[in-house]
Scaffold this motif. Structure first.
Motif, PDB file in Angstrom:
ATOM      1  N   TYR A  92       0.861  -1.176   0.000  1.00 11.61           N
ATOM      2  CA  TYR A  92       0.000   0.000   0.000  1.00 11.61           C
ATOM      3  C   TYR A  92       0.893   1.219   0.000  1.00 11.61           C
ATOM      4  O   TYR A  92       1.770   1.360   0.853  1.00 11.61           O
ATOM      5  CB  TYR A  92      -0.949  -0.030   1.195  1.00 11.61           C
ATOM      6  N   VAL A  93       0.690   2.092  -0.990  1.00 11.43           N
ATOM      7  CA  VAL A  93       1.585   3.227  -1.207  1.00 11.43           C
ATOM      8  C   VAL A  93       0.774   4.514  -1.117  1.00 11.43           C
ATOM      9  O   VAL A  93      -0.307   4.618  -1.688  1.00 11.43           O
ATOM     10  CB  VAL A  93       2.242   3.126  -2.609  1.00 11.43           C
ATOM     11  N   GLN A  94       1.323   5.475  -0.410  1.00 15.38           N
ATOM     12  CA  GLN A  94       0.714   6.797  -0.352  1.00 15.38           C
ATOM     13  C   GLN A  94       1.794   7.823  -0.637  1.00 15.38           C
ATOM     14  O   GLN A  94       2.779   7.925   0.092  1.00 15.38           O
ATOM     15  CB  GLN A  94       0.084   7.054   1.019  1.00 15.38           C
ATOM     16  N   ARG A  95       1.607   8.529  -1.734  1.00 16.38           N
ATOM     17  CA  ARG A  95       2.577   9.565  -2.097  1.00 16.38           C
ATOM     18  C   ARG A  95       2.365  10.802  -1.247  1.00 16.38           C
ATOM     19  O   ARG A  95       1.240  11.087  -0.837  1.00 16.38           O
ATOM     20  CB  ARG A  95       2.422   9.933  -3.574  1.00 16.38           C
ATOM     21  N   PRO A  96       3.429  11.548  -0.986  1.00 13.61           N
ATOM     22  CA  PRO A  96       3.276  12.791  -0.208  1.00 13.61           C
ATOM     23  C   PRO A  96       2.283  13.723  -0.904  1.00 13.61           C
ATOM     24  O   PRO A  96       2.348  13.929  -2.115  1.00 13.61           O
ATOM     25  CB  PRO A  96       4.683  13.394  -0.217  1.00 13.61           C
ATOM     26  N   GLY A  97       1.328  14.211  -0.133  1.00 12.83           N
ATOM     27  CA  GLY A  97       0.319  15.122  -0.683  1.00 12.83           C
ATOM     28  C   GLY A  97      -0.949  14.426  -1.149  1.00 12.83           C
ATOM     29  O   GLY A  97      -1.976  15.071  -1.332  1.00 12.83           O
ATOM     30  N   ASP A  98      -0.908  13.119  -1.363  1.00 10.34           N
ATOM     31  CA  ASP A  98      -2.101  12.382  -1.774  1.00 10.34           C
ATOM     32  C   ASP A  98      -2.950  12.028  -0.562  1.00 10.34           C
ATOM     33  O   ASP A  98      -2.428  11.653   0.490  1.00 10.34           O
ATOM     34  CB  ASP A  98      -1.734  11.068  -2.492  1.00 10.34           C
ATOM     35  N   VAL A  99      -4.240  12.101  -0.727  1.00  9.90           N
ATOM     36  CA  VAL A  99      -5.159  11.719   0.335  1.00  9.90           C
ATOM     37  C   VAL A  99      -5.369  10.201   0.321  1.00  9.90           C
ATOM     38  O   VAL A  99      -5.494   9.576   1.358  1.00  9.90           O
ATOM     39  CB  VAL A  99      -6.518  12.435   0.160  1.00  9.90           C
ATOM     40  N   LEU A 100      -5.370   9.630  -0.872  1.00  6.16           N
ATOM     41  CA  LEU A 100      -5.636   8.200  -1.030  1.00  6.16           C
ATOM     42  C   LEU A 100      -4.386   7.345  -0.894  1.00  6.16           C
ATOM     43  O   LEU A 100      -3.280   7.785  -1.215  1.00  6.16           O
ATOM     44  CB  LEU A 100      -6.263   7.930  -2.401  1.00  6.16           C
ATOM     45  N   GLU A 101      -4.603   6.147  -0.438  1.00  8.94           N
ATOM     46  CA  GLU A 101      -3.549   5.136  -0.386  1.00  8.94           C
ATOM     47  C   GLU A 101      -3.823   4.158  -1.528  1.00  8.94           C
ATOM     48  O   GLU A 101      -4.955   3.724  -1.717  1.00  8.94           O
ATOM     49  CB  GLU A 101      -3.613   4.423   0.967  1.00  8.94           C
ATOM     50  N   TYR A 102      -2.804   3.812  -2.299  1.00  7.01           N
ATOM     51  CA  TYR A 102      -2.980   2.960  -3.469  1.00  7.01           C
ATOM     52  C   TYR A 102      -2.426   1.565  -3.210  1.00  7.01           C
ATOM     53  O   TYR A 102      -1.337   1.415  -2.670  1.00  7.01           O
ATOM     54  CB  TYR A 102      -2.258   3.554  -4.683  1.00  7.01           C
TER      55      TYR A 102
END
Length: 140
Positions: A92-102
């Motif tokens: 599970y990846v969450q980029r800085p600034g993104d609200v969603l986790e992918y």
């Protein structure tokens, strides 16, 4: 001095190794971000019109890979050939600034066309099983 039987055995082993290396695995090779494949190369793709292709562009290709989620800065699905076993796992990846986790998953397999959609195959089996009682009544 090498006797004749040993010589022929060595030649046979070399020949079999050459044939094994010359024959490659066939995998689905597509990318959902490609304008030509975006609707055919989905996570639960229907393989109609998209066939496994020999992995001639990858040296010693022995595996098919299906990658779902984030890769190369985008979201989508890619299927390709590999000479390495990349395993089977999800992160599970969450980029800085993104609200969603992918969710990003990698699936590796080692038989021809194995990186298609298991969901489509499963659906076909379930449809077939649903008609089983009807066929049994016909035969009775």
């Amino acid at each position: 001095m090498v006797n004749t039987n040993t010589f022929f055995l060595l030649v046979l082993i070399a020949f079999i190794s050459t044939i094994k290396n010359a024959v490659s695995i066939s995998c689905y090779q597509c990318n959902s971000t490609d304008i030509n494949d975006q609707f055919r190369c989905t996570e639960f793709m229907d393989t109609y019109g998209l066939d496994p292709q020999p992995c001639t562009s990858v040296y010693n290709a022995a595996y098919c890979v299906k990658l779902i989620g984030r890769y190369e800065g985008g979201l989508g699905v890619t299927r390709y050939c590999s000479s390495h076993n990349l395993g089977n796992y999800c992160n599970y990846v969450q980029r800085p600034g993104d609200v969603l986790e992918y969710r990003t998953c990698v699936y590796t397999c080692d038989s021809d066309g194995c990186n298609g959609s298991s969901q489509v195959k499963l659906f076909g089996y379930l449809i077939g099983l649903s008609f089983l009682p009807w066929f049994i009544n016909l035969l009775s």
